[in-house]
Design a protein around this motif. Structure first.
Motif, mmCIF file in Angstrom:
data_model
loop_
_atom_site.group_PDB
_atom_site.id
_atom_site.type_symbol
_atom_site.label_atom_id
_atom_site.label_comp_id
_atom_site.label_asym_id
_atom_site.label_seq_id
_atom_site.Cartn_x
_atom_site.Cartn_y
_atom_site.Cartn_z
ATOM 1 N N ASN A 19 11.892 15.551 19.935
ATOM 2 C CA ASN A 19 11.454 16.089 18.641
ATOM 3 C C ASN A 19 11.303 15.004 17.585
ATOM 4 O O ASN A 19 10.396 15.060 16.745
ATOM 5 C CB ASN A 19 12.437 17.170 18.163
ATOM 6 C CG ASN A 19 12.272 18.460 18.939
ATOM 7 O OD1 ASN A 19 11.184 18.776 19.405
ATOM 8 N ND2 ASN A 19 13.353 19.207 19.097
ATOM 9 N N LEU A 20 12.178 14.002 17.614
ATOM 10 C CA LEU A 20 12.038 12.880 16.683
ATOM 11 C C LEU A 20 10.778 12.073 16.990
ATOM 12 O O LEU A 20 10.032 11.686 16.076
ATOM 13 C CB LEU A 20 13.263 11.971 16.763
ATOM 14 C CG LEU A 20 14.545 12.476 16.075
ATOM 15 C CD1 LEU A 20 15.718 11.570 16.452
ATOM 16 C CD2 LEU A 20 14.373 12.510 14.563
ATOM 17 N N LEU A 21 10.533 11.830 18.277
ATOM 18 C CA LEU A 21 9.385 11.011 18.662
ATOM 19 C C LEU A 21 8.057 11.693 18.351
ATOM 20 O O LEU A 21 7.078 11.034 17.998
ATOM 21 C CB LEU A 21 9.458 10.666 20.152
ATOM 22 C CG LEU A 21 10.586 9.720 20.573
ATOM 23 C CD1 LEU A 21 10.619 9.563 22.085
ATOM 24 C CD2 LEU A 21 10.428 8.352 19.911
ATOM 25 N N SER A 24 6.875 10.847 15.019
ATOM 26 C CA SER A 24 6.807 9.416 14.728
ATOM 27 C C SER A 24 5.357 8.943 14.638
ATOM 28 O O SER A 24 4.479 9.438 15.343
ATOM 29 C CB SER A 24 7.534 8.638 15.837
ATOM 30 O OG SER A 24 7.218 7.263 15.777
ATOM 31 N N GLN A 25 5.127 7.971 13.779
ATOM 32 C CA GLN A 25 3.789 7.366 13.688
ATOM 33 C C GLN A 25 3.613 6.235 14.689
ATOM 34 O O GLN A 25 2.526 5.694 14.831
ATOM 35 C CB GLN A 25 3.551 6.860 12.271
ATOM 36 C CG GLN A 25 4.547 5.807 11.798
ATOM 37 C CD GLN A 25 4.318 5.386 10.363
ATOM 38 O OE1 GLN A 25 3.183 5.170 9.944
ATOM 39 N NE2 GLN A 25 5.404 5.261 9.603
ATOM 40 N N TYR A 26 4.704 5.870 15.368
ATOM 41 C CA TYR A 26 4.657 4.733 16.303
ATOM 42 C C TYR A 26 4.684 5.147 17.770
ATOM 43 O O TYR A 26 4.171 4.440 18.631
ATOM 44 C CB TYR A 26 5.855 3.800 16.056
ATOM 45 C CG TYR A 26 5.977 3.308 14.653
ATOM 46 C CD1 TYR A 26 5.100 2.350 14.147
ATOM 47 C CD2 TYR A 26 6.975 3.808 13.812
ATOM 48 C CE1 TYR A 26 5.222 1.893 12.848
ATOM 49 C CE2 TYR A 26 7.094 3.360 12.506
ATOM 50 C CZ TYR A 26 6.214 2.406 12.032
ATOM 51 O OH TYR A 26 6.332 1.960 10.736
ATOM 52 N N PHE A 27 5.340 6.282 18.053
ATOM 53 C CA PHE A 27 5.618 6.644 19.442
ATOM 54 C C PHE A 27 5.140 8.055 19.778
ATOM 55 O O PHE A 27 5.162 8.946 18.927
ATOM 56 C CB PHE A 27 7.131 6.585 19.704
ATOM 57 C CG PHE A 27 7.775 5.291 19.310
ATOM 58 C CD1 PHE A 27 7.354 4.084 19.857
ATOM 59 C CD2 PHE A 27 8.809 5.263 18.387
ATOM 60 C CE1 PHE A 27 7.942 2.881 19.492
ATOM 61 C CE2 PHE A 27 9.424 4.068 18.017
ATOM 62 C CZ PHE A 27 8.976 2.877 18.567
ATOM 63 N N LEU A 178 18.753 6.018 19.108
ATOM 64 C CA LEU A 178 17.954 5.726 20.297
ATOM 65 C C LEU A 178 16.476 5.546 19.957
ATOM 66 O O LEU A 178 15.820 4.628 20.464
ATOM 67 C CB LEU A 178 18.128 6.842 21.335
ATOM 68 C CG LEU A 178 19.518 6.922 21.982
ATOM 69 C CD1 LEU A 178 19.696 8.258 22.694
ATOM 70 C CD2 LEU A 178 19.743 5.777 22.956
ATOM 71 N N THR A 179 15.950 6.402 19.099
ATOM 72 C CA THR A 179 14.527 6.285 18.756
ATOM 73 C C THR A 179 14.268 5.045 17.897
ATOM 74 O O THR A 179 13.264 4.359 18.092
ATOM 75 C CB THR A 179 14.023 7.541 18.020
ATOM 76 O OG1 THR A 179 14.849 7.809 16.886
ATOM 77 C CG2 THR A 179 14.068 8.754 18.936
ATOM 78 N N ARG A 180 15.191 4.734 16.982
ATOM 79 C CA ARG A 180 15.033 3.521 16.167
ATOM 80 C C ARG A 180 15.104 2.256 17.028
ATOM 81 O O ARG A 180 14.458 1.255 16.746
ATOM 82 C CB ARG A 180 16.129 3.462 15.106
ATOM 83 C CG ARG A 180 16.054 4.520 14.025
ATOM 84 C CD ARG A 180 15.044 4.153 12.940
ATOM 85 N NE ARG A 180 15.154 5.046 11.807
ATOM 86 C CZ ARG A 180 15.913 4.830 10.743
ATOM 87 N NH1 ARG A 180 16.647 3.733 10.658
ATOM 88 N NH2 ARG A 180 15.931 5.684 9.743
ATOM 89 N N THR A 181 15.930 2.333 18.075
ATOM 90 C CA THR A 181 16.141 1.164 18.933
ATOM 91 C C THR A 181 14.921 0.868 19.797
ATOM 92 O O THR A 181 14.816 -0.209 20.374
ATOM 93 C CB THR A 181 17.400 1.389 19.809
ATOM 94 O OG1 THR A 181 18.491 1.725 18.954
ATOM 95 C CG2 THR A 181 17.786 0.150 20.584
ATOM 96 N N LEU A 182 13.977 1.789 19.867
ATOM 97 C CA LEU A 182 12.749 1.564 20.645
ATOM 98 C C LEU A 182 11.872 0.466 20.043
ATOM 99 O O LEU A 182 11.047 -0.118 20.744
ATOM 100 C CB LEU A 182 11.935 2.859 20.746
ATOM 101 C CG LEU A 182 12.411 3.866 21.789
ATOM 102 C CD1 LEU A 182 11.786 5.237 21.533
ATOM 103 C CD2 LEU A 182 12.076 3.381 23.199
ATOM 104 N N HIS A 183 12.033 0.202 18.770
ATOM 105 C CA HIS A 183 11.212 -0.849 18.147
ATOM 106 C C HIS A 183 11.547 -2.206 18.776
ATOM 107 O O HIS A 183 12.706 -2.494 19.090
ATOM 108 C CB HIS A 183 11.441 -0.877 16.638
ATOM 109 C CG HIS A 183 10.892 0.325 15.934
ATOM 110 N ND1 HIS A 183 9.553 0.494 15.662
ATOM 111 C CD2 HIS A 183 11.508 1.450 15.486
ATOM 112 C CE1 HIS A 183 9.368 1.644 15.056
ATOM 113 N NE2 HIS A 183 10.533 2.253 14.935
#
Length: 211
Positions: A19-21, A24-27, A178-183
């Motif tokens: 749901n967060l992803l 997202s504008q990146y993922f 976890l989603t922030r760490t994808l960067h």
């Protein structure tokens, strides 16, 4: 826009990650599901899915994928088959598909499972999977939260390579980490522990990334 395979997408934390992803504008999330009956939940939200069972061949699930979040868990039922060997299968497939980053949801205590008084088999399986990832040459981040709660997230955590204490953290905040760490520039090739705390997640991740 990078395609993110979310392994364990039907789990409590996995759903939060998806749901967060999706906002997202990146993922863009690709939810890995075990059964065809689970596809509709995601397709109704215009979320793409791929069928994959961690106890079988999963090499096909990494096609057209840029990065991976591994948030699957057996719930203590099949720790070797799923938490350890299932993770290794996804790591092997990631190597073959030149995945840009692999974010592993691990557990506090997985760095020293021999010291555990509870869940020793589970922590050993997580430890083996974490070590396999570190040795794989796939860019990674290993996130080790304390006990997971279903309380509302605060957006703030305590972070460290080894916090030397027990504690808990909400699934909301774990999913956000976890989603922030994808960067690419976030906690590259780092493993770290997280608990509920007072530092904003972005700032906390910056502190671990810059060490």
């Amino acid at each position: 826009m990078e395609n993110i395979l979310v392994v364990g997408a039907t789990g409590t934390t996995g759903r939060k990650i998806v749901n967060l992803l999706r906002t997202s504008q990146y993922f863009e999330p690709i939810a890995m599901v075990r059964k065809e009956s689970q596809i509709k939940e995601f397709s109704d939200q215009d979320i793409k899915t791929v069928l994959g069972n961690l106890e079988e061949d999963v090499s096909h699930t990494l096609s057209n994928i840029d990065k991976v979040v591994f948030a699957a868990g057996s719930g203590g039922k099949k720790v070797v088959e799923v938490d350890q060997e299932g993770a290794k299968k996804i790591i092997d497939a990631s190597k073959n598909h030149t995945i840009k980053k692999f974010v592993m949801l691990s557990s506090m205590g997985a760095d020293q499972p021999e010291k555990a008084t509870e869940l020793k088999d589970y922590l050993q399986a997580k430890h083996n999977a974490d070590e396999y990832l570190k040795a794989s040459n796939v860019p990674y981040a290993i996130v080790r939260p304390g006990s997971l709660t279903n309380e509302k997230g605060t957006g703030k955590i305590e972070i460290g390579q080894a916090l030397q204490k027990q504690g808990s953290i909400s699934r909301d905040d774990v999913a956000l980490v976890l989603t922030r760490t994808l960067h690419d520039d976030s906690a590259a090739n780092r493993s770290f522990e997280i608990l509920s705390g007072d530092v904003l997640i972005g700032k906390a991740l910056d502190s671990i990334s810059n060490r």
